[in-house]
Design an enzyme around this catalytic site. Structure first.
Site, PDB file in Angstrom:
ATOM      1  N   HIS A   1       0.848  -1.188   0.000  1.00 25.42           N
ATOM      2  CA  HIS A   1       0.000   0.000   0.000  1.00 25.42           C
ATOM      3  C   HIS A   1       0.880   1.233   0.000  1.00 25.42           C
ATOM      4  O   HIS A   1       1.946   1.230   0.618  1.00 25.42           O
ATOM      5  CB  HIS A   1      -0.908   0.016   1.236  1.00 25.42           C
ATOM      6  CG  HIS A   1      -2.063   0.935   1.086  1.00 25.42           C
ATOM      7  ND1 HIS A   1      -1.975   2.279   1.365  1.00 25.42           N
ATOM      8  CD2 HIS A   1      -3.319   0.714   0.641  1.00 25.42           C
ATOM      9  CE1 HIS A   1      -3.152   2.835   1.108  1.00 25.42           C
ATOM     10  NE2 HIS A   1      -3.977   1.920   0.662  1.00 25.42           N
TER      11      HIS A   1
ATOM     12  N   ASP B   1      -7.980  -5.332   0.064  1.00 29.71           N
ATOM     13  CA  ASP B   1      -8.507  -6.175  -1.009  1.00 29.71           C
ATOM     14  C   ASP B   1      -8.100  -7.634  -0.907  1.00 29.71           C
ATOM     15  O   ASP B   1      -8.579  -8.460  -1.683  1.00 29.71           O
ATOM     16  CB  ASP B   1      -8.039  -5.629  -2.370  1.00 29.71           C
ATOM     17  CG  ASP B   1      -8.822  -4.406  -2.766  1.00 29.71           C
ATOM     18  OD1 ASP B   1     -10.002  -4.330  -2.387  1.00 29.71           O
ATOM     19  OD2 ASP B   1      -8.259  -3.526  -3.435  1.00 29.71           O
TER      20      ASP B   1
END
Ligand code: CMC
Length: 392
Positions: free
Chosen positions: A269, A327
């Site tokens: 991320h 996700d």
């Protein structure tokens, strides 16, 4: 050239001031308007969180009732919107349909909108939050070739969405409370994430004063990519490709190989250099939902758990602080709820809608905001003279 800071990917540029969402990427903290995501995911619901994001505080009882009432009164879309779907091939990607049809709302709501009027902005915000599930439901039904299902306003936001996805005229559809709760929680976890690519896109498009529905459509387009909201679909495609726990180590090596474009989807991320707090919640929910549905021995869940276990011990991922993101497990829950892979990102878009709208409202009301207009470092040819084609 020195006048501009070169910052590809905007890793160190703050494009705005915002009161909405706080992230501490090193600690793995996420707050909406100051409230920890863990508390909201456990105790709140999606519409209450939407109100919080839009208006800054948790609503009083009457405020929540009025807001919920307004959302449910705006769930219907103009009947002629159905014609848009007829123009799509049956297997069009649902994000293609969502992006186009959300943008088409600007044709229905344009002259009546005054973005400088707070009441008009509120109405836009509530309309878009209310209509997104109806459009998503229609895209889904077009995709699976079944008749559209109209919204049912006595249902909760998430139950209504499930009903529009799965009910058929031929049979009674019973909404599973487990599915309703899991979906609502997923929507809460996706509701805002400060200046991510799609939200920045909404702000950039909105900064020109464009129609807010057009700006939301731009957000959908940005979200679709596999590096952003498309990652949940990409995770399941990756798990399918890996196929067997015995292949996990091989795919970890592929992800580390700089000559191979393969990346571990659902990992890493831009902001979190620690466990994504949303992933922690989703992982627990994923186990609960799959257990409730009698799918606790799901081979893809086993694969995901193994992949995470190996990656978190591998120096490559440890040194780069790459952890599972929101996700990584969300797709497994969606699949357990009966949702096809290519529809996952539509659900992300639905969840992110209150965030997009809240950020748009904040931007429009902010006197410091100007049209978004990045500069560049020019690296092309120096000035030269035009040469006619027969003399080149
Ligand atoms: N697998 C393998 N290596 C990775 C991964 C990954 N998933 N993510 C980052 N890296 C490596 C990358 O190759 C680079 O290595 P090096 O320093 O040796 O060149 C280093 O880690 C830093 O990565 P980056 O690409 O500079 O980081 P970024 O901040 O530009 O990208 C990201 C962030 C999320 C796009 C990236 O981690 C990625 O592509 N992840 C997979 C896609 C994904 O899961 N996306 C969903 C993000 S969360 C949901 C959302 O907000 O949309």
């Amino acid at each position: 050239f020195d006048a501009f800071t070169y910052d590809p990917g905007f890793t160190s540029t703050a494009s705005c001031r915002s009161d909405i969402t706080f992230i501490d990427g090193d600690q793995g903290t996420l707050l909406y308007r100051g409230y920890p995501i863990e508390q909201l995911a456990e105790h709140s619901n999606f519409l209450e969180v939407s109100y919080l994001l839009l208006y800054g505080n948790l609503p009083q009882k009457a405020e929540l009732e009025n807001f919920t009432d307004s959302i449910t009164r705006h769930t219907m879309v103009n009947e002629s919107l159905k014609n848009f779907f007829n123009g799509f091939h049956y297997n069009a990607h649902p994000m293609a349909m969502l992006t186009a049809v959300v943008g088409s709302l600007s044709a229905f709501y344009h002259d009546s909108i005054d973005i400088n009027d707070p009441a008009s902005r509120d109405l836009c915000a509530q309309r878009i939050i209310a209509k997104m599930p109806t459009i998503a439901g229609a895209a889904f039904k077009h995709f699976v070739g079944e008749p559209f299902v109209y919204p049912k306003n006595h249902l909760s936001y998430s139950a209504n969405l499930l009903n529009m996805l799965f009910s058929r005229p031929s049979e009674e559809y019973k909404i599973s409370p487990v599915a309703e709760k899991a979906l609502d929680q997923l929507l809460i976890l996706h509701a805002d994430h400060e200046q991510n690519a799609s939200t920045s896109t909404v702000r950039l498009a909105g900064s020109t004063g464009t129609n807010p529905f057009a700006a939301m459509s731009a957000g959908c387009a940005a979200l679709w990519g596999p590096a952003h909201g498309g990652a949940n679909e990409a995770v399941l495609r990756m798990l399918e490709e890996i196929g067997d726990v015995r292949n996990v180590a091989k795919f970890i090596e592929k992800a580390k190989d700089k000559d191979d474009p393969f990346r571990l989807m659902g990992f890493g991320h831009r902001v979190y250099k620690n466990y994504d707090p949303r992933a922690t919640i989703i992982r627990d929910t994923c186990h609960e939902v799959l257990q409730e549905m009698g799918m606790e021995n799901d081979p893809q869940l086993e694969l995901a758990v193994k992949l995470e276990e190996i990656a978190l011990k591998d120096d490559y991922f440890v040194e780069r602080k790459l952890y599972p993101n929101v996700d990584f497990y969300s797709g497994l829950i969606y699949r357990a709820l009966g949702i096809p892979m290519s529809f996952f990102t539509v659900l992300f878009a639905l969840g992110r809608t209150p965030g997009w709208v809240a950020q748009w409202m904040e931007m429009v009301a902010d006197p410091e905001q100007r049209i978004g207009r990045p500069r560049q470092i020019y690296t092309g040819a120096a000035k030269r003279d035009y040469v006619p084609v027969d003399k080149r």
